[in-house]
Design a protein around this motif. Structure first.
Motif, PDB file in Angstrom:
ATOM      1  N   ALA A 201      31.266-114.522 -12.282  1.00  0.00           N
ATOM      2  CA  ALA A 201      32.148-115.135 -12.913  1.00  0.00           C
ATOM      3  C   ALA A 201      33.779-114.354 -12.138  1.00  0.00           C
ATOM      4  O   ALA A 201      34.604-114.998 -12.130  1.00  0.00           O
ATOM      5  CB  ALA A 201      32.358-114.573 -14.488  1.00  0.00           C
ATOM      6  N   ARG A 202      33.425-113.085 -11.888  1.00  0.00           N
ATOM      7  CA  ARG A 202      34.769-112.483 -11.453  1.00  0.00           C
ATOM      8  C   ARG A 202      34.920-112.934 -10.162  1.00  0.00           C
ATOM      9  O   ARG A 202      36.167-112.924  -9.535  1.00  0.00           O
ATOM     10  CB  ARG A 202      34.427-110.740 -11.407  1.00  0.00           C
ATOM     11  N   ALA A 203      33.824-112.998  -9.057  1.00  0.00           N
ATOM     12  CA  ALA A 203      34.012-113.451  -7.850  1.00  0.00           C
ATOM     13  C   ALA A 203      34.540-115.110  -7.790  1.00  0.00           C
ATOM     14  O   ALA A 203      35.500-115.209  -7.046  1.00  0.00           O
ATOM     15  CB  ALA A 203      32.429-113.425  -7.170  1.00  0.00           C
ATOM     16  N   ARG A 204      34.251-115.834  -8.940  1.00  0.00           N
ATOM     17  CA  ARG A 204      34.766-117.057  -8.846  1.00  0.00           C
ATOM     18  C   ARG A 204      36.227-117.026  -9.332  1.00  0.00           C
ATOM     19  O   ARG A 204      36.973-117.715  -8.980  1.00  0.00           O
ATOM     20  CB  ARG A 204      33.996-118.067  -9.868  1.00  0.00           C
ATOM     21  N   LEU A 205      36.740-116.317 -10.231  1.00  0.00           N
ATOM     22  CA  LEU A 205      38.019-116.050 -10.630  1.00  0.00           C
ATOM     23  C   LEU A 205      38.993-115.669  -9.411  1.00  0.00           C
ATOM     24  O   LEU A 205      40.066-116.152  -9.376  1.00  0.00           O
ATOM     25  CB  LEU A 205      38.249-115.079 -11.824  1.00  0.00           C
ATOM     26  N   ASP A 206      38.334-114.671  -8.595  1.00  0.00           N
ATOM     27  CA  ASP A 206      39.165-113.952  -7.514  1.00  0.00           C
ATOM     28  C   ASP A 206      39.294-115.268  -6.360  1.00  0.00           C
ATOM     29  O   ASP A 206      40.319-115.283  -5.814  1.00  0.00           O
ATOM     30  CB  ASP A 206      38.272-112.963  -6.601  1.00  0.00           C
ATOM     31  N   GLY A 207      38.275-116.057  -6.397  1.00  0.00           N
ATOM     32  CA  GLY A 207      38.097-117.324  -5.341  1.00  0.00           C
ATOM     33  C   GLY A 207      39.277-118.143  -5.843  1.00  0.00           C
ATOM     34  O   GLY A 207      39.927-118.871  -5.041  1.00  0.00           O
ATOM     35  N   PHE A 208      39.480-118.266  -7.118  1.00  0.00           N
ATOM     36  CA  PHE A 208      40.377-119.262  -7.739  1.00  0.00           C
ATOM     37  C   PHE A 208      41.876-118.806  -7.459  1.00  0.00           C
ATOM     38  O   PHE A 208      42.799-119.442  -6.972  1.00  0.00           O
ATOM     39  CB  PHE A 208      40.268-119.470  -9.058  1.00  0.00           C
ATOM     40  N   ARG A 209      42.113-117.498  -7.706  1.00  0.00           N
ATOM     41  CA  ARG A 209      43.356-116.810  -7.588  1.00  0.00           C
ATOM     42  C   ARG A 209      43.719-117.072  -6.115  1.00  0.00           C
ATOM     43  O   ARG A 209      45.121-117.159  -5.698  1.00  0.00           O
ATOM     44  CB  ARG A 209      43.429-115.318  -8.166  1.00  0.00           C
ATOM     45  N   ALA A 210      42.664-116.744  -5.183  1.00  0.00           N
ATOM     46  CA  ALA A 210      42.979-116.658  -3.775  1.00  0.00           C
ATOM     47  C   ALA A 210      43.554-118.019  -3.388  1.00  0.00           C
ATOM     48  O   ALA A 210      44.494-118.114  -2.347  1.00  0.00           O
ATOM     49  CB  ALA A 210      41.665-116.161  -3.041  1.00  0.00           C
ATOM     50  N   GLY A 211      42.923-119.265  -3.795  1.00  0.00           N
ATOM     51  CA  GLY A 211      43.437-120.300  -3.436  1.00  0.00           C
ATOM     52  C   GLY A 211      44.835-120.816  -3.903  1.00  0.00           C
ATOM     53  O   GLY A 211      45.763-120.970  -3.132  1.00  0.00           O
TER      54      GLY A 211
END
Length: 345
Positions: A201-211
């Motif tokens: 979940a943390r990795a997906r949130l980080d990917g979302f924010r990076a986008g």
């Protein structure tokens, strides 16, 4: 309560040659023959088969109560899911090619019945264990390791370093989902994640924010919600977002069940998907094609993840050390009917 000193079953074997002679004929050490006799890990499959052939040839018979063949054990928390079936399929393909059986333990079912799962597992003495459930802990790892049973985890929720693990690239999957929505013109994008302690979940949130960062779109903390990966949480958290004075025009979800919950939130709110709201899930379970409209999502290669975990745990059982403790497989964005440009004002 876990018995840390659970003894291995005492086994008596009979044959027309000594263990020492069997070892000599097989070209291995006596401890290796002993491991094969007792179903222990740490023996390569070709060596195991050679020793077992000699044991059978010279009259050794497996006593009652011992497993007939060496096998892998898979730990789940709830078996009735597309994901569990896909993971098991990948593991079975690898095991069958090496003449191994595959068993599974449903932790959720045993816990509901007030039954322990670790002691029966230790008595079965599998070649290796693939842990595909959230409740696997360092204590469980210690017990299995102390009994010579290697473990590989699938997307652990916490840091079990240095336990080898297999997962998908959650960060790049969420990045691709976010870029897709940005490319359609969305700028107010909500995000519903899994539990904050969950590494995926943390990795997906980080990917979302990076986008968002790459597109110079500010991250709005007011459009973020965290919950468990269920339909009900997707519905309830989706309603919170959609009832805001300035609701999002799109939502990225932690998994497909949450996304389907957002579908229900949109229905309750009188919104159309994708005309009023775009939705993206994560996993690509079979239900995605049954939704109306079919759900855009990030596909995880569950069968390939299971196969990779099986190969890795068998390498560990053979005494090989992995070159890396974490293996990540690629995800893929699957665009369907739930995403479209945002509505015009």
């Amino acid at each position: 309560m876990i018995d840390r000193h659970l003894p291995a079953p005492r086994v008596r074997w009979r044959g027309d040659l000594s263990v020492a002679k069997i070892a000599q004929l097989a070209g291995v050490s006596q401890p290796t023959v002993s491991k094969v006799l007792n179903g222990r890990a740490g023996v390569g499959e070709s060596t195991r088969r050679r020793v077992e052939d000699l044991l059978r040839e010279h009259g050794y018979r497996r006593p009652a109560g011992m497993p007939a063949t060496a096998g892998l054990e898979v730990l789940f928390s709830g078996m009735l899911s597309y994901i569990a079936v896909a993971v098991m399929g990948g593991i079975e393909d690898v095991a069958a090619a090496r003449d191994l059986t595959v068993g599974f333990t449903d932790i959720k079912r045993r816990a509901a019945a007030g039954q322990s799962w670790i002691e029966p597992l230790l008595l079965r003495r599998p070649v290796g264990v693939v842990a595909a459930f959230a409740g696997f802990t360092a204590e469980h790892l210690e017990l299995l390791d102390g009994n010579g049973i290697p473990v590989v985890t699938l997307d652990p929720i916490g840091d079990l370093h240095p336990t080898p693990s297999v997962g998908s690239n959650n960060w790049s999957g969420a990045l691709a989902a976010t870029r897709h929505l940005l490319g359609l013109g969305h700028r107010r994008i909500g995000v519903i994640t899994g539990p904050v302690k969950d590494l995926a979940a943390r990795a997906r949130l980080d990917g979302f924010r990076a986008g968002l960062d790459a597109a110079d779109v500010p991250f709005d903390e007011q459009l973020r919600r965290s919950g468990v990966l269920t339909f009900e949480d997707g519905r309830d958290l989706g309603l919170e977002l959609l009832r805001r004075a300035d609701p999002p025009t799109a939502v990225v979800c932690g998994n497909d069940l949450q996304a389907l919950g957002v579908y229900e939130a949109a229905r309750i709110s009188g919104l159309r998907i994708p005309g009023d709201l775009s939705v993206v899930g994560f996993d690509d379970i079979e239900h995605c094609n049954w939704a109306g409209p079919p759900l855009t999502t990030v596909r995880q290669p569950f069968a390939e993840m299971g196969a990779a975990a099986a190969r890795l745990v068998l390498d560990l059982a053979a005494g090989e050390r992995p070159g890396q403790s974490r293996m990540e497989l690629s995800t893929a964005l699957v665009v369907r009917g739930s995403t479209a440009p945002p509505p015009t004002s």
